[in-house]
Design an enzyme around this catalytic site. Structure first.
Site, PDB file in Angstrom:
ATOM      1  N   ASP A  29      -3.383   7.964  -8.378  1.00 32.34           N
ATOM      2  CA  ASP A  29      -2.722   6.948  -7.554  1.00 32.34           C
ATOM      3  C   ASP A  29      -2.839   7.369  -6.091  1.00 32.34           C
ATOM      4  O   ASP A  29      -2.575   8.525  -5.746  1.00 32.34           O
ATOM      5  CB  ASP A  29      -1.241   6.815  -7.963  1.00 32.34           C
ATOM      6  CG  ASP A  29      -0.596   5.566  -7.377  1.00 32.34           C
ATOM      7  OD1 ASP A  29      -0.623   5.405  -6.139  1.00 32.34           O
ATOM      8  OD2 ASP A  29      -0.062   4.757  -8.144  1.00 32.34           O
ATOM      9  N   ILE A  30      -3.231   6.437  -5.248  1.00 32.51           N
ATOM     10  CA  ILE A  30      -3.476   6.750  -3.833  1.00 32.51           C
ATOM     11  C   ILE A  30      -2.159   6.990  -3.071  1.00 32.51           C
ATOM     12  O   ILE A  30      -2.158   7.627  -2.010  1.00 32.51           O
ATOM     13  CB  ILE A  30      -4.328   5.641  -3.176  1.00 32.51           C
ATOM     14  CG1 ILE A  30      -5.093   6.169  -1.991  1.00 32.51           C
ATOM     15  CG2 ILE A  30      -3.511   4.418  -2.823  1.00 32.51           C
ATOM     16  CD1 ILE A  30      -6.168   7.151  -2.322  1.00 32.51           C
ATOM     17  N   HIS A  93      -1.988  -1.385 -16.140  1.00 31.30           N
ATOM     18  CA  HIS A  93      -2.131   0.055 -15.918  1.00 31.30           C
ATOM     19  C   HIS A  93      -0.861   0.792 -16.315  1.00 31.30           C
ATOM     20  O   HIS A  93       0.238   0.237 -16.258  1.00 31.30           O
ATOM     21  CB  HIS A  93      -2.489   0.361 -14.461  1.00 31.30           C
ATOM     22  CG  HIS A  93      -1.552  -0.232 -13.456  1.00 31.30           C
ATOM     23  ND1 HIS A  93      -1.644  -1.544 -13.047  1.00 31.30           N
ATOM     24  CD2 HIS A  93      -0.491   0.295 -12.783  1.00 31.30           C
ATOM     25  CE1 HIS A  93      -0.702  -1.792 -12.158  1.00 31.30           C
ATOM     26  NE2 HIS A  93       0.026  -0.697 -11.987  1.00 31.30           N
ATOM     27  N   HIS A  95       1.295   4.289 -15.444  1.00 34.60           N
ATOM     28  CA  HIS A  95       1.494   5.416 -14.530  1.00 34.60           C
ATOM     29  C   HIS A  95       1.825   6.662 -15.352  1.00 34.60           C
ATOM     30  O   HIS A  95       2.733   6.619 -16.200  1.00 34.60           O
ATOM     31  CB  HIS A  95       2.695   5.166 -13.602  1.00 34.60           C
ATOM     32  CG  HIS A  95       2.530   4.054 -12.618  1.00 34.60           C
ATOM     33  ND1 HIS A  95       2.227   4.267 -11.290  1.00 34.60           N
ATOM     34  CD2 HIS A  95       2.647   2.710 -12.757  1.00 34.60           C
ATOM     35  CE1 HIS A  95       2.167   3.098 -10.652  1.00 34.60           C
ATOM     36  NE2 HIS A  95       2.430   2.146 -11.524  1.00 34.60           N
TER      37      HIS A  95
HETATM   38  P1  5GP Z   1       2.309  -1.337  -9.714  1.00 25.52           P
HETATM   39  O1  5GP Z   1       1.342  -2.519  -9.799  1.00 25.52           O
HETATM   40  O2  5GP Z   1       2.382  -0.590 -11.026  1.00 25.52           O
HETATM   41  O3  5GP Z   1       3.658  -1.755  -9.219  1.00 25.52           O
HETATM   42  O4  5GP Z   1       1.745  -0.339  -8.643  1.00 25.52           O
HETATM   43  C1  5GP Z   1       0.369  -0.191  -8.420  1.00 25.52           C
HETATM   44  C2  5GP Z   1       0.032   1.240  -8.050  1.00 25.52           C
HETATM   45  O5  5GP Z   1      -1.350   1.269  -7.722  1.00 25.52           O
HETATM   46  C3  5GP Z   1       0.800   1.794  -6.858  1.00 25.52           C
HETATM   47  O6  5GP Z   1       1.425   3.007  -7.231  1.00 25.52           O
HETATM   48  C4  5GP Z   1      -0.275   1.989  -5.793  1.00 25.52           C
HETATM   49  O7  5GP Z   1      -0.076   3.148  -5.016  1.00 25.52           O
HETATM   50  C5  5GP Z   1      -1.548   2.079  -6.595  1.00 25.52           C
HETATM   51  N1  5GP Z   1      -2.704   1.542  -5.900  1.00 25.52           N
HETATM   52  C6  5GP Z   1      -2.797   0.325  -5.293  1.00 25.52           C
HETATM   53  N2  5GP Z   1      -4.021   0.156  -4.766  1.00 25.52           N
HETATM   54  C7  5GP Z   1      -4.716   1.286  -5.056  1.00 25.52           C
HETATM   55  C8  5GP Z   1      -6.053   1.716  -4.764  1.00 25.52           C
HETATM   56  O8  5GP Z   1      -6.851   1.015  -4.143  1.00 25.52           O
HETATM   57  N3  5GP Z   1      -6.408   2.938  -5.213  1.00 25.52           N
HETATM   58  C9  5GP Z   1      -5.562   3.742  -5.920  1.00 25.52           C
HETATM   59  N4  5GP Z   1      -6.024   4.942  -6.334  1.00 25.52           N
HETATM   60  N5  5GP Z   1      -4.294   3.379  -6.206  1.00 25.52           N
HETATM   61  C10 5GP Z   1      -3.880   2.171  -5.770  1.00 25.52           C
END
Ligand code: 5GP
Length: 135
Positions: A29-30, A93, A95
């Site tokens: 995660d970035i 996805h 985590h």
């Molecule tokens: P969620 O959709 O589960 O609420 O969060 C999405 C997760 O994806 C976040 O923790 C965010 O930091 C991560 N994320 C979003 N865009 C990118 C990206 O382009 N690259 C990476 N490695 N992680 C990402």
């Protein structure tokens, strides 16, 4: 249009990859909550994890299990915590977050700022543990 995670799988957007097989992909995660915070995705594009076909859904958790074991080996932690949110990116996805305490799982916590060298080193360590577990 392809999701941002499909573009990552296709190499159009860079990522710190930790594991991959034919159907699944795992990368750092970035904006990590902890060092080693990893996202595990199906290559199949589907927004909501609970709408995945049953075999893809089951395979995703099996793959995540193996990635979690690699994280456990590579990153000092008490446990690997698991969360599914999907509030930001519309591509299913999981985590996986190495934690010491319950509070390490709070998504409202400030995110870590890591250098690219740190990301590379963490991804390499998890990938090596992943490869080692496959032997
Ligand atoms: P969620 O959709 O589960 O609420 O969060 C999405 C997760 O994806 C976040 O923790 C965010 O930091 C991560 N994320 C979003 N865009 C990118 C990206 O382009 N690259 C990476 N490695 N992680 C990402």
């Amino acid at each position: 249009m392809a999701s941002i995670f499909t573009r990552i799988v296709n190499g159009e957007i860079p990522s710190y990859k930790v594991a991959e097989n034919e159907n699944y992909y795992a990368f750092l995660d970035i904006n990590p909550l902890a060092k080693g915070h990893t996202l595990v995705i199906p290559k199949m594009e589907e927004d909501y994890i609970f709408n995945l076909p049953g075999d893809v859904y089951a395979g995703l958790w099996e793959f995540a299990n193996k990635v979690a074991k690699a994280i456990d080996k590579a990153v000092p932690c008490k446990r690997v915590g698991v969360a599914v949110l999907g509030m930001e990116v519309p591509h299913a996805h999981i985590h996986l977050i190495p934690i010491q305490n319950e509070s390490d799982m709070l998504f409202s916590n400030p995110k870590l700022q890591l250098s690219s060298e740190e990301f590379v080193a963490i991804a390499k360590a998890i990938n090596e543990a992943w490869e080692g577990n496959r032997k």
